[in-house]
Design a protein around this motif. Sequence first.
Motif, PDB file in Angstrom:
ATOM      1  N   GLU A 158       0.837  -1.202   0.000  1.00  0.00           N
ATOM      2  CA  GLU A 158       0.000   0.000   0.000  1.00  0.00           C
ATOM      3  C   GLU A 158       0.870   1.250   0.000  1.00  0.00           C
ATOM      4  OE1 GLU A 158      -2.036  -2.998   2.858  1.00  0.00           O
ATOM      5  OE2 GLU A 158      -0.023  -2.276   2.431  1.00  0.00           O
ATOM      6  N   SER A 159       0.308   2.316  -0.494  1.00  0.00           N
ATOM      7  CA  SER A 159       0.949   3.624  -0.443  1.00  0.00           C
ATOM      8  C   SER A 159      -0.125   4.699  -0.506  1.00  0.00           C
ATOM      9  CB  SER A 159       1.933   3.799  -1.613  1.00  0.00           C
ATOM     10  OG  SER A 159       1.246   3.739  -2.848  1.00  0.00           O
TER      11      SER A 159
ATOM     12  N   GLY B 184      -0.845   6.978   2.077  1.00  0.00           N
ATOM     13  CA  GLY B 184      -1.308   7.499   3.357  1.00  0.00           C
ATOM     14  C   GLY B 184      -0.569   8.763   3.735  1.00  0.00           C
TER      15      GLY B 184
ATOM     16  N   LEU C 295      -5.351   6.234  -1.769  1.00  0.00           N
ATOM     17  CA  LEU C 295      -4.511   5.087  -1.437  1.00  0.00           C
ATOM     18  C   LEU C 295      -4.391   4.173  -2.650  1.00  0.00           C
ATOM     19  CD1 LEU C 295      -5.868   4.150   2.111  1.00  0.00           C
ATOM     20  CD2 LEU C 295      -4.192   5.896   1.467  1.00  0.00           C
TER      21      LEU C 295
ATOM     22  N   CYS D 204      -2.756   0.206  -3.863  1.00  0.00           N
ATOM     23  CA  CYS D 204      -2.275  -1.097  -3.408  1.00  0.00           C
ATOM     24  C   CYS D 204      -1.861  -1.894  -4.639  1.00  0.00           C
ATOM     25  CB  CYS D 204      -3.361  -1.819  -2.630  1.00  0.00           C
ATOM     26  SG  CYS D 204      -2.965  -3.531  -2.192  1.00  0.00           S
TER      27      CYS D 204
ATOM     28  N   ASN E 219      -4.941   2.832  10.418  1.00  0.00           N
ATOM     29  CA  ASN E 219      -4.038   2.172   9.486  1.00  0.00           C
ATOM     30  C   ASN E 219      -4.888   1.426   8.468  1.00  0.00           C
ATOM     31  OD1 ASN E 219      -2.298  -0.409   8.673  1.00  0.00           O
ATOM     32  ND2 ASN E 219      -0.922   1.237   9.246  1.00  0.00           N
TER      33      ASN E 219
ATOM     34  N   THR F 176      -1.016   1.277   5.430  1.00  0.00           N
ATOM     35  CA  THR F 176      -0.516   2.645   5.326  1.00  0.00           C
ATOM     36  C   THR F 176      -1.331   3.520   6.274  1.00  0.00           C
ATOM     37  OG1 THR F 176       0.001   4.451   3.775  1.00  0.00           O
ATOM     38  CG2 THR F 176      -2.019   3.216   3.346  1.00  0.00           C
ATOM     39  N   GLN F 177      -0.649   4.378   6.990  1.00  0.00           N
ATOM     40  CA  GLN F 177      -1.313   5.179   8.033  1.00  0.00           C
ATOM     41  C   GLN F 177      -1.983   6.414   7.438  1.00  0.00           C
ATOM     42  OE1 GLN F 177      -1.730   4.468  11.279  1.00  0.00           O
ATOM     43  NE2 GLN F 177      -2.887   6.374  11.576  1.00  0.00           N
TER      44      GLN F 177
END
Length: 124
Positions: free
Chosen positions: A6-7, A9, A20, A22, A93, A118-119
């Motif tokens: 994932e990215s 956040g 987001l 994934c 998250n 990802t937060q």
Amino acid sequence: QVQLVESGGGLVQAGGSLRLSCVTSGRTFSNYAMGWFRQAPGKEREFVASISSSGGSIYYADSVKGRFTISRDNAKNTVFLQMNSLKPEDTANYSCAARTVGYISRYYGNYDYWGQGTQVTVSS
């Protein structure tokens, strides 16, 4: 072995937006239903959205309906979560998950592979 990364956040003010992504390894992504889940500290994991393998069926949690949009690009092995009108209670998250059956599900136990997450933090 299927891997999900994932990215997207980050920290955003209430009312803002994040997208987001994934990315999933493997050649059978187009056969997988995909889902997004989230977990805040001290709370149970919560279903957010799910999309079928073809993208023809989509399901959202009531808490995000009308604000979040799930989509996928099978050519890029990627599933997206567009998050608009973010609220502090969306802070968590966020993890994507894949299930080898192509039908959507809101139950985390039906998913076979998970990303690290990802937060997302929404400030008031």
